[in-house]
Design an enzyme around this catalytic site. Structure first.
Site, mmCIF file in Angstrom:
data_model
loop_
_atom_site.group_PDB
_atom_site.id
_atom_site.type_symbol
_atom_site.label_atom_id
_atom_site.label_comp_id
_atom_site.label_asym_id
_atom_site.label_seq_id
_atom_site.Cartn_x
_atom_site.Cartn_y
_atom_site.Cartn_z
ATOM 1 N N GLN A 1 0.784 -1.236 0.000
ATOM 2 C CA GLN A 1 0.000 0.000 0.000
ATOM 3 C C GLN A 1 0.818 1.290 0.000
ATOM 4 O OE1 GLN A 1 -3.488 2.205 2.618
ATOM 5 N NE2 GLN A 1 -3.202 0.047 2.968
ATOM 6 N N ASP B 1 0.569 3.415 6.108
ATOM 7 C CA ASP B 1 0.737 3.092 4.689
ATOM 8 C C ASP B 1 0.462 4.263 3.754
ATOM 9 O OD1 ASP B 1 1.553 0.530 5.074
ATOM 10 O OD2 ASP B 1 -0.427 -0.353 4.862
ATOM 11 N N GLU C 1 1.446 -1.631 8.224
ATOM 12 C CA GLU C 1 0.652 -0.533 8.779
ATOM 13 C C GLU C 1 0.643 -0.440 10.317
ATOM 14 O OE1 GLU C 1 -1.559 1.940 7.301
ATOM 15 O OE2 GLU C 1 -1.557 2.502 9.401
ATOM 16 N N GLY D 1 -7.807 19.723 20.388
ATOM 17 C CA GLY D 1 -7.331 21.065 20.085
ATOM 18 C C GLY D 1 -7.749 22.137 21.074
ATOM 19 N N GLY D 2 -8.224 21.745 22.240
ATOM 20 C CA GLY D 2 -8.622 22.745 23.215
ATOM 21 C C GLY D 2 -10.106 23.081 23.135
HETATM 22 N N1 CAO Z 1 11.860 -9.652 -9.751
HETATM 23 C C1 CAO Z 1 12.601 -10.390 -8.929
HETATM 24 N N2 CAO Z 1 12.618 -10.218 -7.596
HETATM 25 C C2 CAO Z 1 11.831 -9.248 -7.097
HETATM 26 C C3 CAO Z 1 11.017 -8.432 -7.902
HETATM 27 C C4 CAO Z 1 11.053 -8.675 -9.303
HETATM 28 N N3 CAO Z 1 10.295 -7.971 -10.146
HETATM 29 N N4 CAO Z 1 10.355 -7.566 -7.119
HETATM 30 C C5 CAO Z 1 10.721 -7.836 -5.865
HETATM 31 N N5 CAO Z 1 11.611 -8.848 -5.823
HETATM 32 C C6 CAO Z 1 12.249 -9.449 -4.675
HETATM 33 C C7 CAO Z 1 13.020 -8.478 -3.824
HETATM 34 O O1 CAO Z 1 14.242 -8.174 -4.419
HETATM 35 C C8 CAO Z 1 13.146 -9.267 -2.546
HETATM 36 O O2 CAO Z 1 14.199 -10.206 -2.679
HETATM 37 P P1 CAO Z 1 15.257 -10.534 -1.511
HETATM 38 O O3 CAO Z 1 14.431 -10.750 -0.274
HETATM 39 O O4 CAO Z 1 15.912 -11.793 -2.000
HETATM 40 O O5 CAO Z 1 16.164 -9.392 -1.412
HETATM 41 C C9 CAO Z 1 11.856 -10.082 -2.498
HETATM 42 O O6 CAO Z 1 11.264 -9.946 -3.787
HETATM 43 C C10 CAO Z 1 10.841 -9.694 -1.466
HETATM 44 O O7 CAO Z 1 10.718 -8.288 -1.367
HETATM 45 P P2 CAO Z 1 9.637 -7.618 -0.390
HETATM 46 O O8 CAO Z 1 10.153 -6.320 0.073
HETATM 47 O O9 CAO Z 1 8.323 -7.543 -1.092
HETATM 48 O O10 CAO Z 1 9.611 -8.588 0.857
HETATM 49 P P3 CAO Z 1 8.490 -9.138 1.812
HETATM 50 O O11 CAO Z 1 7.261 -9.561 1.075
HETATM 51 O O12 CAO Z 1 9.160 -10.134 2.640
HETATM 52 O O13 CAO Z 1 8.147 -7.860 2.716
HETATM 53 C C11 CAO Z 1 7.208 -5.758 3.364
HETATM 54 C C12 CAO Z 1 7.066 -7.007 2.488
HETATM 55 C C13 CAO Z 1 6.089 -4.809 3.019
HETATM 56 C C14 CAO Z 1 7.118 -6.148 4.842
HETATM 57 C C15 CAO Z 1 8.571 -5.110 3.079
HETATM 58 O O14 CAO Z 1 8.663 -4.866 1.708
HETATM 59 C C16 CAO Z 1 8.832 -3.819 3.835
HETATM 60 O O15 CAO Z 1 9.093 -3.806 5.028
HETATM 61 N N6 CAO Z 1 8.800 -2.690 3.090
HETATM 62 C C17 CAO Z 1 9.164 -1.401 3.613
HETATM 63 C C18 CAO Z 1 8.066 -0.820 4.421
HETATM 64 C C19 CAO Z 1 6.773 -0.741 3.678
HETATM 65 O O16 CAO Z 1 6.638 -0.091 2.675
HETATM 66 N N7 CAO Z 1 5.767 -1.389 4.240
HETATM 67 C C20 CAO Z 1 4.412 -1.078 3.825
HETATM 68 C C21 CAO Z 1 3.790 -2.077 3.115
HETATM 69 S S1 CAO Z 1 2.101 -1.606 3.071
HETATM 70 O O17 CAO Z 1 1.477 -2.339 4.457
#
Ligand code: CAO
Length: 418
Positions: free
Chosen positions: A18, A170, A141, A249-250
């Site tokens: 998001q 988010d 979030e 806000g008071g």
């Molecule tokens: N091709 C190949 N690999 C890809 C890709 C693509 N097109 N797009 C993404 N990937 C890979 C990434 O490189 C990553 O690989 P590694 O783990 O090997 O480095 C992997 O996919 C997973 O990435 P991710 O960030 O989506 O990981 P996740 O699902 O484990 O975590 C989240 C999700 C949201 C917790 C994390 O991305 C995060 O903390 N983001 C920052 C904070 C944020 O924006 N959170 C809000 C989300 S909205 O609630």
């Protein structure tokens, strides 16, 4: 209609869930060409999360990715990375919100991106900023609401810390990032050089919890917070407490019951006692004798028995629906509103008319409702279209980058793109 404000701005939307998509969706609505770069195996996880129709992109996805194009590509394969680098060379903005370190692991850290295209602006959302001891955490979030001061100050004093239904972590982080990106574009247009713009979800939540940091300092100086329900009879500890539905806000306020509250969970209004409108407020609720009564005439005099006052106002409200009550109170300039359910908001003709709630055509789905632009312009109206299917624009984007039909077929055959 005139050209859209961000026409000509090319955005690589390397985001998911998001926070990032909310930012890039707004860029797309305002006219940027937004290419969503997604994994080949299913794309953005929200396509599959909380589905209401089997095998059809979930509303979670369609409500955050409209007006974009989708390129499904494995950026970890060398050929995929090459495509990504070509895209970067021609783009104005790249937005990402992967887990900490993921961009570096893909070989797409800021130094490399900046070298590939010095004009490009990188937008990045993480849970915590780089100086945080928690900068390595993955964050969703509610984690951000907990760490940003919102949860500890939301809810009732006799209950646990509470998460808001609004996406303070988010979408709010995405909106902050949008402000940063537009600021960086203005500077880039003057200097020719892009920069990295980072937003942490903790910081974005904290920014909206600003008044609670105000209250912490007042509490430490005074030992009490006069606008909180705990004053003057309850106990204050050493941290800002949860104040229930008190106004911050008071100007004291509370959620008050209206006709039908026994069966309708949303038969309430939010009622504010505006200091400068006290006399008219008394007239509105049929208590003219309160206007000059020393027990009622000032905010300080009212505060010790504010809940008795609210209880008396609820007696006045008992035979009025929330809409009837607001229609009367508005004529006396009382700041108030009905508590609206999502069902009421979805059907609200005024929100439809203003484009704040819009019905959008979506392939494979039919139509769905989404929240339109909360920002209105006198010079243009965002036209909200559907969200892309996974890889719907893969070939088109590759062709734009100069790949011929054979090269595109090869990428498909090697499962580098979908
Ligand atoms: N091709 C190949 N690999 C890809 C890709 C693509 N097109 N797009 C993404 N990937 C890979 C990434 O490189 C990553 O690989 P590694 O783990 O090997 O480095 C992997 O996919 C997973 O990435 P991710 O960030 O989506 O990981 P996740 O699902 O484990 O975590 C989240 C999700 C949201 C917790 C994390 O991305 C995060 O903390 N983001 C920052 C904070 C944020 O924006 N959170 C809000 C989300 S909205 O609630």
């Amino acid at each position: 209609m005139s050209e859209k404000p961000l026409a000509g701005i090319k955005v690589i939307d390397f985001t998911g869930v998001q926070a990032g998509p909310a930012c890039t969706q707004l860029l797309a609505w305002f006219g940027a060409d937004v290419i969503k770069v997604e994994r080949t195996n299913g794309g953005d996880v929200t396509r599959r999360q909380l589905r209401d129709i089997p095998d059809v992109d979930a509303l979670y996805f369609t409500m955050l990715n409209s007006n974009k194009r989708s390129l499904a590509i494995n950026t970890k394969a060398p050929e995929g990375k090459e495509v990504m680098e070509k895209l970067i060379r021609g783009a104005d903005i790249l937005v990402e919100n992967f887990a900490p370190g993921a961009m570096d692991r893909m070989g797409l850290g800021w130094d490399h991106i900046h070298e590939l295209n010095p004009r490009l602006i990188l937008g990045s959302v993480k849970g915590f900023n780089e100086d945080s001891p928690w900068s390595d955490l993955k964050v969703y979030e509610n984690v951000a609401q907990a760490a940003g001061g919102a949860a500890s100050t939301t809810g009732f004093w006799d209950g646990p810390p509470t998460i808001s239904g609004a996406a303070l972590g988010d979408s709010n982080s995405g909106m902050h990032l949008m402000i940063g990106l537009l600021t960086a574009i203005i500077q880039r247009n003057a200097t020719g050089v892009g920069q990295k713009v980072s937003v942490s979800m903790q910081d974005a939540v904290l920014n909206l919890s600003r008044v609670k940091l105000r209250d912490q300092q007042r509490l430490e100086r005074l030992g009490y917070l006069e606008e909180y329900p705990q004053y003057p009879n309850g106990e204050f500890g050493d941290a800002v407490p949860r104040g229930g539905n008190a106004g911050g806000g008071g100007q004291p306020g509370w959620v008050l019951k209206c006709k039908g509250w026994e069966t309708d969970p949303n038969a309430y209004i939010y009622f504010t006692i505006q200091e400068q409108n006290w006399a008219r407020t008394c007239e509105a609720i049929g208590k003219p004798e309160w206007i000059d009564d020393p027990e009622y005439a000032t905010a300080r005099a009212r505060q010790p028995h504010i809940f008795d006052i609210f209880a008396d106002i609820e007696k006045w409200l008992a035979d009025k629906t929330k809409y009837e009550a607001v229609d009367i109170l508005r004529t006396y300039e009382v700041p108030c509103a009905p508590v609206l359910s999502m069902k009421e908001i979805a059907a609200d003709p005024a929100l439809r008319k203003s484009g704040s709630v819009v019905e959008v055509e979506q392939k494979d789905r039919g139509t769905y409702l989404t929240v339109g632009s909360p920002i209105k312009f006198s010079g243009f109206t965002p036209d909200i279209t559907g969200s892309p299917l996974l890889g719907e624009h893969t070939d088109e984007v590759l062709a734009d980058l100069g790949y011929d039909a054979d090269a595109i077929a090869k990428l498909h055959a090697g499962q580098v793109v979908v």
